[in-house]
Design an enzyme around this catalytic site. Structure first.
Site, mmCIF file in Angstrom:
data_model
loop_
_atom_site.group_PDB
_atom_site.id
_atom_site.type_symbol
_atom_site.label_atom_id
_atom_site.label_comp_id
_atom_site.label_asym_id
_atom_site.label_seq_id
_atom_site.Cartn_x
_atom_site.Cartn_y
_atom_site.Cartn_z
ATOM 1 N N SER A 15 0.794 -1.236 0.000
ATOM 2 C CA SER A 15 0.000 0.000 0.000
ATOM 3 C C SER A 15 0.820 1.277 0.000
ATOM 4 C CB SER A 15 -0.946 -0.002 1.207
ATOM 5 O OG SER A 15 -0.260 -0.300 2.403
ATOM 6 N N THR A 16 2.063 1.205 -0.457
ATOM 7 C CA THR A 16 2.870 2.426 -0.498
ATOM 8 C C THR A 16 2.598 3.268 -1.739
ATOM 9 O OG1 THR A 16 4.708 1.235 -1.531
ATOM 10 C CG2 THR A 16 4.704 1.387 0.881
ATOM 11 N N GLY A 18 -0.149 3.458 -5.646
ATOM 12 C CA GLY A 18 -1.175 2.870 -6.497
ATOM 13 C C GLY A 18 -2.502 2.624 -5.813
ATOM 14 N N ILE A 19 -3.161 1.535 -6.216
ATOM 15 C CA ILE A 19 -4.475 1.195 -5.682
ATOM 16 C C ILE A 19 -4.402 0.977 -4.177
ATOM 17 C CG2 ILE A 19 -6.273 -0.580 -5.673
ATOM 18 C CD1 ILE A 19 -5.722 -0.989 -8.673
ATOM 19 N N GLY A 20 -3.362 0.311 -3.710
ATOM 20 C CA GLY A 20 -3.231 0.041 -2.285
ATOM 21 C C GLY A 20 -3.185 1.307 -1.460
ATOM 22 N N TYR A 149 0.072 -14.384 -14.841
ATOM 23 C CA TYR A 149 -0.612 -13.388 -14.009
ATOM 24 C C TYR A 149 -2.113 -13.679 -13.959
ATOM 25 C CZ TYR A 149 -2.681 -8.862 -12.734
ATOM 26 O OH TYR A 149 -3.417 -7.878 -12.146
#
Length: 258
Positions: A15-16, A18-20, A149
């Site tokens: 979560s550093t 982008g989406i996180g 992926y």
């Protein structure tokens, strides 16, 4: 509609940025005490600086069993766990060796599985909890350029569904979220070549969607905040009747009714 997560503790993995990061910010704005996670101290501290407020960070690689155990020793309880940690790497099937497959499996699938095994029992004992898995529209539209992926993201959907069944009647819900192309830092890196030709990030993103995701009804990538909005809702008491679901934030890319 007001989402109030006061008194709830939340972990958002990877979560550093982008989406996180957007999910972590949304949860904090709703009142949750948030733990940011990344692999390096520098990235975690930078994210905490951007987030502000009372959030704390854990610089731990959760793509390994040892990392998950280390986190559990430091953070024995969460009410909300968002399994956002994930990697993607375009590699042709015949060039993707076992190491590529194993790396995607460990980070994209096993990380969430291990966290679920650790934190779901406590949620069940307390009679409330939320476990979310960030999957992808690639779970159903397997991308030919990174089959490894897509397979890992299909596994996330299956894992979330199975866990929802296992937690039935406990007050704990488990769901997966299926974003489509999203303008995160990772996607921006992937689009660097197109941007070098003079396109903006938004223009390069829209061209990518039209070329590689032609079924998209949105015809552009989502923003990270648009994906985060779904996660914050699912993490809230307002989503108490939603469990075992795979919820799409894909701009209509998946071309079937479900």
């Amino acid at each position: 509609m007001k989402i109030d997560l006061s008194g709830k503790t939340a972990l958002v993995t990877g979560s550093t940025a982008g989406i996180g990061f957007a999910i972590a910010r949304g949860l904090q704005e709703a009142g949750a005490a948030v733990v940011i996670n990344g692999r390096s101290t520098a990235s975690v501290e930078a994210a905490l600086g951007r987030l502000g407020g009372p959030a704390r960070g854990r610089a731990i690689d959760l793509g390994t069993a040892e990392g998950v155990d280390a986190l559990a020793a430091l953070e024995p309880r969460f009410d909300i766990v968002v399994n956002n940690l994930g990697i993607f790497e375009p590699v042709d099937f015949f060039a993707a060796d076992d190491a590529v497959w194993d790396r995607h499996w460990q980070v994209n699938v096993m990380s969430g599985m291990r966290l679920a095994r650790i934190y779901l029992p406590g949620m069940a004992e307390r009679g409330w909890g939320r476990m979310l898995f960030l999957s992808s529209e690639s779970a159903f539209n397997i991308p030919v350029e990174m089959i490894h992926y897509g397979v890992s993201k299909t596994a996330d959907v299956a894992l979330a569904r199975g866990l929802a069944k296992r937690m039935a009647g406990t007050g704990v819900t488990v769901n997966s979220i299926l974003p489509g192309p999203t303008l995160s830092e990772g996607v921006a890196e992937m689009l660097k070549a197109e941007m070098a030709g003079g396109k903006t990030l938004e223009e390069a993103g829209a061209d990518f969607v039209r070329t590689h995701r032609p079924t998209s009804l949105l015809r552009r990538p989502a923003s990270v905040e648009e994906v985060a909005n779904m996660a914050v809702y699912l993490a809230s008491p307002l989503a108490s009747a939603t469990t075992g679901a795979a919820l799409r934030v894909d701009g209509g890319t998946i071309d079937f009714i479900s």
